[in-house]
Design a protein around this motif. Structure first.
Motif, PDB file in Angstrom:
ATOM      1  N   UNK A 246       0.791  -1.229   0.000  1.00 11.02           N
ATOM      2  CA  UNK A 246       0.000   0.000   0.000  1.00 11.02           C
ATOM      3  C   UNK A 246       0.819   1.272   0.000  1.00 11.02           C
ATOM      4  N   UNK A 247       2.021   1.226  -0.563  1.00 15.37           N
ATOM      5  CA  UNK A 247       2.824   2.447  -0.678  1.00 15.37           C
ATOM      6  C   UNK A 247       2.183   3.400  -1.685  1.00 15.37           C
ATOM      7  N   UNK A 248       2.432   4.688  -1.534  1.00 17.63           N
ATOM      8  CA  UNK A 248       1.924   5.673  -2.480  1.00 17.63           C
ATOM      9  C   UNK A 248       2.755   5.632  -3.767  1.00 17.63           C
ATOM     10  N   UNK A 249       2.098   5.870  -4.879  1.00 20.25           N
ATOM     11  CA  UNK A 249       2.780   5.942  -6.182  1.00 20.25           C
ATOM     12  C   UNK A 249       2.334   7.212  -6.911  1.00 20.25           C
ATOM     13  N   UNK A 250       2.238   8.289  -6.168  1.00 15.35           N
ATOM     14  CA  UNK A 250       1.713   9.551  -6.718  1.00 15.35           C
ATOM     15  C   UNK A 250       2.785  10.243  -7.539  1.00 15.35           C
ATOM     16  N   UNK A 251       2.446  10.571  -8.772  1.00 15.62           N
ATOM     17  CA  UNK A 251       3.325  11.334  -9.650  1.00 15.62           C
ATOM     18  C   UNK A 251       2.732  12.684  -9.968  1.00 15.62           C
ATOM     19  N   UNK A 252       3.226  13.277 -11.054  1.00 13.82           N
ATOM     20  CA  UNK A 252       2.901  14.664 -11.340  1.00 13.82           C
ATOM     21  C   UNK A 252       1.517  14.933 -11.872  1.00 13.82           C
ATOM     22  N   UNK A 253       0.772  13.893 -12.266  1.00 11.65           N
ATOM     23  CA  UNK A 253      -0.525  14.143 -12.897  1.00 11.65           C
ATOM     24  C   UNK A 253      -1.507  14.850 -11.979  1.00 11.65           C
ATOM     25  N   UNK A 254      -1.309  14.747 -10.664  1.00 13.41           N
ATOM     26  CA  UNK A 254      -2.273  15.347  -9.749  1.00 13.41           C
ATOM     27  C   UNK A 254      -1.854  16.727  -9.260  1.00 13.41           C
ATOM     28  N   UNK A 255      -0.694  17.204  -9.675  1.00 16.10           N
ATOM     29  CA  UNK A 255      -0.288  18.569  -9.331  1.00 16.10           C
ATOM     30  C   UNK A 255      -1.067  19.555 -10.191  1.00 16.10           C
ATOM     31  N   UNK A 256      -1.451  20.656  -9.602  1.00 18.82           N
ATOM     32  CA  UNK A 256      -2.276  21.626 -10.318  1.00 18.82           C
ATOM     33  C   UNK A 256      -1.413  22.691 -10.996  1.00 18.82           C
ATOM     34  N   UNK A 257      -1.940  23.349 -12.032  1.00 20.82           N
ATOM     35  CA  UNK A 257      -1.207  24.450 -12.653  1.00 20.82           C
ATOM     36  C   UNK A 257      -0.840  25.536 -11.645  1.00 20.82           C
ATOM     37  N   UNK A 258      -1.741  25.825 -10.699  1.00 24.43           N
ATOM     38  CA  UNK A 258      -1.450  26.859  -9.701  1.00 24.43           C
ATOM     39  C   UNK A 258      -0.246  26.470  -8.846  1.00 24.43           C
ATOM     40  N   UNK A 259      -0.130  25.183  -8.514  1.00 26.65           N
ATOM     41  CA  UNK A 259       1.015  24.724  -7.728  1.00 26.65           C
ATOM     42  C   UNK A 259       2.307  24.845  -8.530  1.00 26.65           C
ATOM     43  N   UNK A 260       2.247  24.517  -9.820  1.00 31.60           N
ATOM     44  CA  UNK A 260       3.440  24.627 -10.654  1.00 31.60           C
ATOM     45  C   UNK A 260       3.842  26.093 -10.819  1.00 31.60           C
ATOM     46  N   UNK A 261       2.868  26.971 -10.966  1.00 36.88           N
ATOM     47  CA  UNK A 261       3.167  28.403 -11.048  1.00 36.88           C
ATOM     48  C   UNK A 261       3.830  28.899  -9.766  1.00 36.88           C
ATOM     49  N   UNK A 262       3.353  28.409  -8.626  1.00 35.98           N
ATOM     50  CA  UNK A 262       3.947  28.817  -7.354  1.00 35.98           C
ATOM     51  C   UNK A 262       5.400  28.344  -7.261  1.00 35.98           C
ATOM     52  N   UNK A 263       5.660  27.104  -7.670  1.00 40.91           N
ATOM     53  CA  UNK A 263       7.026  26.592  -7.670  1.00 40.91           C
ATOM     54  C   UNK A 263       7.898  27.406  -8.620  1.00 40.91           C
ATOM     55  N   UNK A 264       7.386  27.736  -9.790  1.00 39.37           N
ATOM     56  CA  UNK A 264       8.141  28.568 -10.736  1.00 39.37           C
ATOM     57  C   UNK A 264       8.509  29.902 -10.105  1.00 39.37           C
ATOM     58  N   UNK A 265       7.589  30.463  -9.338  1.00 39.09           N
ATOM     59  CA  UNK A 265       7.867  31.727  -8.658  1.00 39.09           C
ATOM     60  C   UNK A 265       8.953  31.583  -7.608  1.00 39.09           C
ATOM     61  N   UNK A 266       8.958  30.469  -6.905  1.00 42.50           N
ATOM     62  CA  UNK A 266       9.997  30.235  -5.902  1.00 42.50           C
ATOM     63  C   UNK A 266      11.374  30.087  -6.547  1.00 42.50           C
ATOM     64  N   UNK A 267      11.416  29.419  -7.703  1.00 40.00           N
ATOM     65  CA  UNK A 267      12.690  29.302  -8.408  1.00 40.00           C
ATOM     66  C   UNK A 267      13.123  30.683  -8.908  1.00 40.00           C
ATOM     67  N   UNK A 268      12.167  31.443  -9.402  1.00 42.83           N
ATOM     68  CA  UNK A 268      12.466  32.784  -9.916  1.00 42.83           C
ATOM     69  C   UNK A 268      13.031  33.700  -8.845  1.00 42.83           C
ATOM     70  N   UNK A 269      12.516  33.593  -7.609  1.00 43.80           N
ATOM     71  CA  UNK A 269      12.992  34.504  -6.568  1.00 43.80           C
ATOM     72  C   UNK A 269      14.131  33.921  -5.740  1.00 43.80           C
ATOM     73  N   UNK A 270      14.583  32.708  -6.110  1.00 39.56           N
ATOM     74  CA  UNK A 270      15.727  32.116  -5.430  1.00 39.56           C
ATOM     75  C   UNK A 270      15.396  31.288  -4.212  1.00 39.56           C
ATOM     76  N   UNK A 271      14.123  31.162  -3.861  1.00 39.46           N
ATOM     77  CA  UNK A 271      13.741  30.346  -2.708  1.00 39.46           C
ATOM     78  C   UNK A 271      14.011  28.869  -2.950  1.00 39.46           C
ATOM     79  N   UNK A 272      13.928  28.453  -4.219  1.00 37.69           N
ATOM     80  CA  UNK A 272      14.210  27.078  -4.626  1.00 37.69           C
ATOM     81  C   UNK A 272      15.220  27.131  -5.766  1.00 37.69           C
ATOM     82  N   UNK A 273      16.139  26.169  -5.770  1.00 42.30           N
ATOM     83  CA  UNK A 273      17.186  26.096  -6.790  1.00 42.30           C
ATOM     84  C   UNK A 273      16.852  24.973  -7.776  1.00 42.30           C
ATOM     85  N   UNK A 274      16.973  25.260  -9.069  1.00 48.88           N
ATOM     86  CA  UNK A 274      16.848  24.219 -10.093  1.00 48.88           C
ATOM     87  C   UNK A 274      18.062  24.289 -11.015  1.00 48.88           C
ATOM     88  N   UNK A 275      19.086  23.477 -10.745  1.00 50.16           N
ATOM     89  CA  UNK A 275      20.279  23.516 -11.600  1.00 50.16           C
ATOM     90  C   UNK A 275      20.035  22.841 -12.944  1.00 50.16           C
TER      91      UNK A 275
END
Length: 314
Positions: A246-275
């Motif tokens: 019964x382990x979880x197998x959740x991938x990206x299909x359930x992430x919302x556009x709003x969540x991805x936009x928020x992550x993009x904003x964090x990368x843009x302002x340096x809160x999150x790093x994406x090399x």
């Protein structure tokens, strides 16, 4: 004319061909994006290898490879609101992305924040969604110590940072060359291979409460040996392994556009790093996937479609 990466038959990177065709055009409700960068993802390789993954994504050769893209809108169809000529956008378009031009429904594109590079935007859709959804599934808090496999890879590097933002203590498995980098993100690095479980125990004497697997069966077994309850394990790399637990197998299909936009904003302002580990011209797409198969990446690989020096607009 428009170049694109065509999958001619199932197999290894040798099945990828760069070909020319006529340019697509935006229809009603659609926009055309001149692609600057397109992502290189493990799932692409699994699809063009054939088998179950190809069937799940309805891949029948010949088709266009890839999903992630970023670029500039250069055509806008009728009845489109909120997207204009010259807008810098990014998103995901399965079986369309690795091409000079991508035509998509206007309501599927996301606007690129100014501080997010075009390379990062072109690598973000799959990895970002997978990291968001898998971390969210475990409901991490300050009470958690989470083990993350492939912690410096495309999904893992985002997941460890999201886990840290949730307050968790993070232990990340990676090759030695990525340990200092992980430390810079506030992650406790451990080396893969024989003795990894003991090294994790040494790093977390109070125990491990959760696990995010982006590597495979060995990492899941390690988490179980460490006493992590199956319902606090999420795997995107070995989804069919021991389903009875019964382990979880959740991938990206359930992430919302709003969540991805928020992550993009964090990368843009340096809160999150994406090399970005490496950039390949489109003509060297086979080399990009060979690099991907070698593993031990720091972040993402992208394809350069050669558009950054071109004027924007139509």
């Amino acid at each position: 004319m428009s170049r694109y990466v065509r999958v001619t038959r199932f197999g290894g990177p040798e099945v990828l061909e760069v070909v020319d065709d006529t340019e697509p055009h935006a229809g009603s409700g659609q926009v055309r994006v001149r692609v600057h960068f397109a992502g290189v993802n493990p799932v692409d390789r699994k699809i063009f290898a054939g088998g179950e993954t190809a069937a799940r994504w309805n891949a029948v050769p010949p088709y266009i490879n890839g999903n992630d893209y970023a670029g500039v809108v250069d055509q806008v169809g009728a009845e489109v609101d909120g997207v204009r000529l010259g807008d810098a956008v990014f998103g995901g378009a399965r079986h369309l992305a690795q091409a000079d031009y991508v035509v998509v429904d206007a309501d599927t594109v996301l606007h690129k924040p100014g501080g997010l590079s075009m390379q990062q935007a072109g690598a973000l859709d799959i990895a970002g969604r997978a990291a968001i959804a898998s971390v969210r599934t475990l409901r991490l808090s300050t009470d958690d110590t989470v083990f993350v496999s492939a912690a410096a890879g495309g999904v893992g590097v985002l997941a460890v940072q999201l886990a840290r933002l949730a307050g968790a203590t993070v232990i990340g498995a990676a090759g030695l060359h990525n340990h200092d980098f992980l430390r810079s993100l506030g992650v406790i690095p451990v080396l893969y291979g024989e003795g990894m479980v003991e090294r994790i125990r040494d790093a977390a004497p109070a125990g491990v409460t959760a696990a995010l697997d982006y590597h495979g069966v060995e990492s899941i077994d390690a988490a179980l040996e460490l006493g992590v309850r199956p319902e606090r394990i999420n795997t995107t790399a070995a989804k069919t392994y021991r389903p009875e637990l019964g382990m979880h197998t959740v991938g990206g299909q359930v992430a919302t556009p709003a969540e991805l936009e928020r992550l993009a904003g964090w990368i843009a302002d340096g809160s999150v790093v994406l090399p970005i580990e490496a950039v390949y011209p489109l003509e060297r797409v086979r080399e990009a996937y060979q690099h991907l198969a070698q593993g031990h990446l720091r972040g993402k690989l992208v394809l350069d479609l050669g558009a950054e020096s071109e004027p924007t607009g139509s």
